[in-house]
Enzyme design. Structure first.
Site, PDB file in Angstrom:
ATOM      1  N   SER A   1      11.585   5.345   3.126  1.00 17.13           N
ATOM      2  CA  SER A   1      10.927   4.693   4.259  1.00 17.13           C
ATOM      3  C   SER A   1      11.690   5.218   5.462  1.00 17.13           C
ATOM      4  O   SER A   1      12.786   5.768   5.297  1.00 17.13           O
ATOM      5  CB  SER A   1      11.094   3.180   4.208  1.00 17.13           C
TER       6      SER A   1
ATOM      7  N   HIS B   1     -11.095   2.232  -4.837  1.00 14.83           N
ATOM      8  CA  HIS B   1     -10.382   1.395  -3.846  1.00 14.83           C
ATOM      9  C   HIS B   1     -10.453  -0.093  -4.245  1.00 14.83           C
ATOM     10  O   HIS B   1     -11.019  -0.913  -3.513  1.00 14.83           O
ATOM     11  CB  HIS B   1     -10.977   1.609  -2.446  1.00 14.83           C
ATOM     12  N   VAL B   2      -9.868  -0.383  -5.403  1.00 17.54           N
ATOM     13  CA  VAL B   2      -9.962  -1.753  -5.943  1.00 17.54           C
ATOM     14  C   VAL B   2      -8.611  -2.479  -5.957  1.00 17.54           C
ATOM     15  O   VAL B   2      -8.452  -3.489  -6.639  1.00 17.54           O
ATOM     16  CB  VAL B   2     -10.572  -1.760  -7.375  1.00 17.54           C
TER      17      VAL B   2
ATOM     18  N   GLY C   1       7.744  -1.213   1.444  1.00 16.76           N
ATOM     19  CA  GLY C   1       7.423  -2.488   2.101  1.00 16.76           C
ATOM     20  C   GLY C   1       7.092  -3.529   1.054  1.00 16.76           C
ATOM     21  O   GLY C   1       7.626  -3.502  -0.053  1.00 16.76           O
ATOM     22  N   ARG C   2       6.174  -4.430   1.427  1.00 15.79           N
ATOM     23  CA  ARG C   2       5.826  -5.530   0.498  1.00 15.79           C
ATOM     24  C   ARG C   2       5.295  -4.974  -0.822  1.00 15.79           C
ATOM     25  O   ARG C   2       5.762  -5.337  -1.899  1.00 15.79           O
ATOM     26  CB  ARG C   2       4.763  -6.439   1.153  1.00 15.79           C
TER      27      ARG C   2
ATOM     28  N   GLU D   1     -13.468   8.479   1.847  1.00 16.04           N
ATOM     29  CA  GLU D   1     -14.197   7.490   1.030  1.00 16.04           C
ATOM     30  C   GLU D   1     -15.576   7.227   1.630  1.00 16.04           C
ATOM     31  O   GLU D   1     -15.685   7.168   2.859  1.00 16.04           O
ATOM     32  CB  GLU D   1     -13.392   6.184   0.966  1.00 16.04           C
TER      33      GLU D   1
ATOM     34  N   ARG E   1      -3.486   4.833   1.520  1.00 16.37           N
ATOM     35  CA  ARG E   1      -4.676   5.353   2.192  1.00 16.37           C
ATOM     36  C   ARG E   1      -4.817   6.820   1.817  1.00 16.37           C
ATOM     37  O   ARG E   1      -3.819   7.555   1.760  1.00 16.37           O
ATOM     38  CB  ARG E   1      -4.531   5.245   3.716  1.00 16.37           C
TER      39      ARG E   1
HETATM   40  P1  NAP Z   1       4.277  -2.979   4.660  1.00 17.90           P
HETATM   41  O1  NAP Z   1       4.955  -4.180   4.066  1.00 17.90           O
HETATM   42  O2  NAP Z   1       4.175  -2.878   6.123  1.00 17.90           O
HETATM   43  O3  NAP Z   1       5.007  -1.702   4.067  1.00 17.90           O
HETATM   44  C1  NAP Z   1       4.812  -0.418   4.541  1.00 17.90           C
HETATM   45  C2  NAP Z   1       6.096   0.374   4.344  1.00 17.90           C
HETATM   46  O4  NAP Z   1       5.848   1.721   4.698  1.00 17.90           O
HETATM   47  C3  NAP Z   1       7.261  -0.126   5.198  1.00 17.90           C
HETATM   48  O5  NAP Z   1       8.364  -0.330   4.365  1.00 17.90           O
HETATM   49  C4  NAP Z   1       7.523   1.011   6.178  1.00 17.90           C
HETATM   50  O6  NAP Z   1       8.932   1.133   6.357  1.00 17.90           O
HETATM   51  C5  NAP Z   1       6.961   2.218   5.427  1.00 17.90           C
HETATM   52  N1  NAP Z   1       6.520   3.278   6.325  1.00 17.90           N
HETATM   53  C6  NAP Z   1       5.783   3.184   7.461  1.00 17.90           C
HETATM   54  N2  NAP Z   1       5.612   4.391   8.015  1.00 17.90           N
HETATM   55  C7  NAP Z   1       6.250   5.268   7.210  1.00 17.90           C
HETATM   56  C8  NAP Z   1       6.452   6.668   7.266  1.00 17.90           C
HETATM   57  N3  NAP Z   1       5.980   7.418   8.256  1.00 17.90           N
HETATM   58  N4  NAP Z   1       7.173   7.243   6.266  1.00 17.90           N
HETATM   59  C9  NAP Z   1       7.670   6.501   5.259  1.00 17.90           C
HETATM   60  N5  NAP Z   1       7.531   5.174   5.168  1.00 17.90           N
HETATM   61  C10 NAP Z   1       6.818   4.572   6.124  1.00 17.90           C
HETATM   62  O7  NAP Z   1       2.800  -2.864   4.116  1.00 17.90           O
HETATM   63  P2  NAP Z   1       2.219  -3.345   2.702  1.00 17.90           P
HETATM   64  O8  NAP Z   1       1.733  -4.734   2.810  1.00 17.90           O
HETATM   65  O9  NAP Z   1       3.201  -2.994   1.646  1.00 17.90           O
HETATM   66  O10 NAP Z   1       0.923  -2.390   2.634  1.00 17.90           O
HETATM   67  C11 NAP Z   1       1.072  -0.993   2.623  1.00 17.90           C
HETATM   68  C12 NAP Z   1      -0.258  -0.284   2.731  1.00 17.90           C
HETATM   69  O11 NAP Z   1      -0.977  -0.387   1.515  1.00 17.90           O
HETATM   70  C13 NAP Z   1      -1.234  -0.846   3.771  1.00 17.90           C
HETATM   71  O12 NAP Z   1      -0.933  -0.403   5.067  1.00 17.90           O
HETATM   72  C14 NAP Z   1      -2.575  -0.335   3.275  1.00 17.90           C
HETATM   73  O13 NAP Z   1      -2.876   0.913   3.850  1.00 17.90           O
HETATM   74  C15 NAP Z   1      -2.347  -0.146   1.777  1.00 17.90           C
HETATM   75  N6  NAP Z   1      -3.165  -1.079   0.983  1.00 17.90           N
HETATM   76  C16 NAP Z   1      -4.069  -0.584   0.093  1.00 17.90           C
HETATM   77  C17 NAP Z   1      -4.805  -1.447  -0.691  1.00 17.90           C
HETATM   78  C18 NAP Z   1      -5.765  -0.944  -1.713  1.00 17.90           C
HETATM   79  O14 NAP Z   1      -6.734  -1.621  -2.006  1.00 17.90           O
HETATM   80  N7  NAP Z   1      -5.533   0.204  -2.299  1.00 17.90           N
HETATM   81  C19 NAP Z   1      -4.666  -2.824  -0.542  1.00 17.90           C
HETATM   82  C20 NAP Z   1      -3.736  -3.286   0.374  1.00 17.90           C
HETATM   83  C21 NAP Z   1      -2.980  -2.398   1.124  1.00 17.90           C
HETATM   84  P3  NAP Z   1       9.579   1.808   7.655  1.00 17.90           P
HETATM   85  O15 NAP Z   1       8.947   1.154   8.833  1.00 17.90           O
HETATM   86  O16 NAP Z   1      11.039   1.553   7.492  1.00 17.90           O
HETATM   87  O17 NAP Z   1       9.266   3.263   7.544  1.00 17.90           O
HETATM   88  C1  8YV Z   2      -9.376  -3.653   0.792  1.00 19.62           C
HETATM   89  C2  8YV Z   2      -7.189  -2.639   1.771  1.00 19.62           C
HETATM   90  O1  8YV Z   2     -10.025  -2.621   0.163  1.00 19.62           O
HETATM   91  O2  8YV Z   2      -5.874  -4.445   2.518  1.00 19.62           O
HETATM   92  C3  8YV Z   2      -6.212  -3.267   2.694  1.00 19.62           C
HETATM   93  O3  8YV Z   2      -5.739  -2.594   3.607  1.00 19.62           O
HETATM   94  O4  8YV Z   2      -7.358  -1.467   1.770  1.00 19.62           O
HETATM   95  C4  8YV Z   2      -7.910  -3.454   0.733  1.00 19.62           C
HETATM   96  O5  8YV Z   2      -7.326  -4.667   0.501  1.00 19.62           O
HETATM   97  C5  8YV Z   2     -10.095  -3.934   2.054  1.00 19.62           C
HETATM   98  O6  8YV Z   2      -9.330  -4.352   3.097  1.00 19.62           O
HETATM   99  C6  8YV Z   2     -11.218  -4.915   1.781  1.00 19.62           C
HETATM  100  O7  8YV Z   2     -11.891  -5.149   2.927  1.00 19.62           O
END
Ligand code: NAP
Ligand code: 8YV
Length: 306
Positions: free
Chosen positions: A167, A271-272, A146-147, A253, A224
């Site tokens: 995906s 988780h940064v 995704g993004r 966490e 996650r």
């Molecule tokens: P996004 O643009 O919606 O991308 C998610 C991707 O995952 C999509 O391409 C989707 O494609 C794929 N997907 C969904 N279900 C799937 C499955 N069962 N198997 C394989 N692929 C799958 O979301 P994003 O903005 O990139 O963010 C992704 C995730 O990063 C968030 O949901 C969040 O949990 C995590 N995150 C973590 C932090 C952090 O601080 N560590 C910060 C921001 C986000 P398809 O629908 O084609 O499968």
């Molecule tokens: C943050 C995140 O830790 O965007 C998410 O899904 O996991 C992180 O950006 C959190 O949302 C801050 O509140």
């Protein structure tokens, strides 16, 4: 209809949030930390579990604004059934999270945390630091293109890596699509998780997937903790089934298993992914903007559409 001044709206903040988010909210709304009948909006961090019984105590709830992109803790079907709108903060955090994933790839492959400890412990003068592993020519497998996944892919291409991805949907991109997580892991030197959390992806990275990643493999997780079977990961690291892991997120966490903390080939972050001044303020602005738009009956800035 009688005009209702904004400050009469009540917003529930069930957990503490940063001042730069609470200050503008408090200027416009009555902010409370416990559920009450008046609550019309709620702001929660990404991944926060909104339980059904909490929803039941908020009969006037109209909107949940997630301060994060991951809305895996929000029961979307129940919200939809009650007409509760859900928003999140996509895009503004993509680059920072992709940078952290890239940093974890570099930190694990070049053993940077170990190297830092080596110098701090004064060991440099007694023994040379062991050789590490180059990125050039290695394969990065993106789970969830995704993004964030695409932003990671572009960064790792610049490091000379090959790319594959999985995906559920095949995309028009220059990288090979793998039809399963196992196929992805088999093809990868670095398996990088960037898909959403929640029940549909729980333990997608299982013992079997880690075996497929193999001895020279590294697991990177910035999505996650729930996506990885953490016990299987500990086992895989301890037995040398995979080489190393770089983790920004954990299954329970803020608890991080002692076995992960003690392992020499793990890099662990609290988780940064999005934790920069610039990005967290941009996320806060989206949260406030979404609430404002909703209560002014304007289109939402970033609704969750699923
Ligand atoms: P996004 O643009 O919606 O991308 C998610 C991707 O995952 C999509 O391409 C989707 O494609 C794929 N997907 C969904 N279900 C799937 C499955 N069962 N198997 C394989 N692929 C799958 O979301 P994003 O903005 O990139 O963010 C992704 C995730 O990063 C968030 O949901 C969040 O949990 C995590 N995150 C973590 C932090 C952090 O601080 N560590 C910060 C921001 C986000 P398809 O629908 O084609 O499968
Ligand atoms: C943050 C995140 O830790 O965007 C998410 O899904 O996991 C992180 O950006 C959190 O949302 C801050 O509140």
């Amino acid at each position: 209809m009688r005009f209702q001044p904004m400050r009469s709206r009540t917003i529930l903040l069930p957990v503490p949030l940063p001042d730069f988010l609470t200050a503008p909210l408090e200027a416009e709304y009555v902010c409370v930390s416990s559920p009450s009948e008046d609550v019309g909006g709620m702001v929660v961090p990404g991944g926060y579990r909104v339980e059904q019984d909490l929803l039941a105590r908020l009969p006037k709830l109209e909107i949940i604004s997630v301060f994060g992109v991951g809305y895996d803790g929000v029961p979307l079907a129940a919200c939809r059934a009650r007409g509760i709108r859900v928003t999140n903060t996509p895009d503004v955090l993509t680059d920072d999270v992709a940078d952290i994933a890239t940093a974890l790839v570099l930190m694990t492959s070049r053993r940077l945390v170990e190297a830092d400890r080596h110098v701090r412990a004064g060991e440099w003068s007694q023994q040379a630091f062991p050789l590490a592993h180059s990125l050039r020519g290695k394969i990065a497998g993106i789970l969830g293109l995704g993004r964030i996944g695409k932003a990671v892919a572009k960064r790792l291409e610049a490091h000379g890596m090959g790319l594959v991805y999985h995906s559920r949907t095949r995309q028009e991109v220059p990288w090979r699509w793998c039809s399963s997580v196992i196929e992805l892991a088999e093809a990868s030197d670095f398996l990088i998780i960037t898909c959403p959390g929640g029940p549909s992806t729980r333990h997608l990275v299982s013992a079997e997937v880690l075996s497929a990643l193999g001895q020279g493999g590294t697991l990177i997780n910035v999505s996650r903790g729930s996506v990885v079977d953490e016990q299987a990961l500990v086992h895989a690291l301890d037995r040398g089934i995979i080489r190393s892991a770089g983790l920004d997120v954990f299954e329970h966490e803020p608890q991080v298993p002692e076995a992960l903390r003690a392992h020499p080939h793990t890099v662990l972050l609290p988780h940064v992914g999005s934790a920069t001044h610039e990005t967290r303020r941009a996320m806060a602005a989206l949260v406030v903007g979404n609430l404002r738009a909703h209560f002014a009956s304007q289109p939402l800035l970033s609704p969750v559409e699923e």
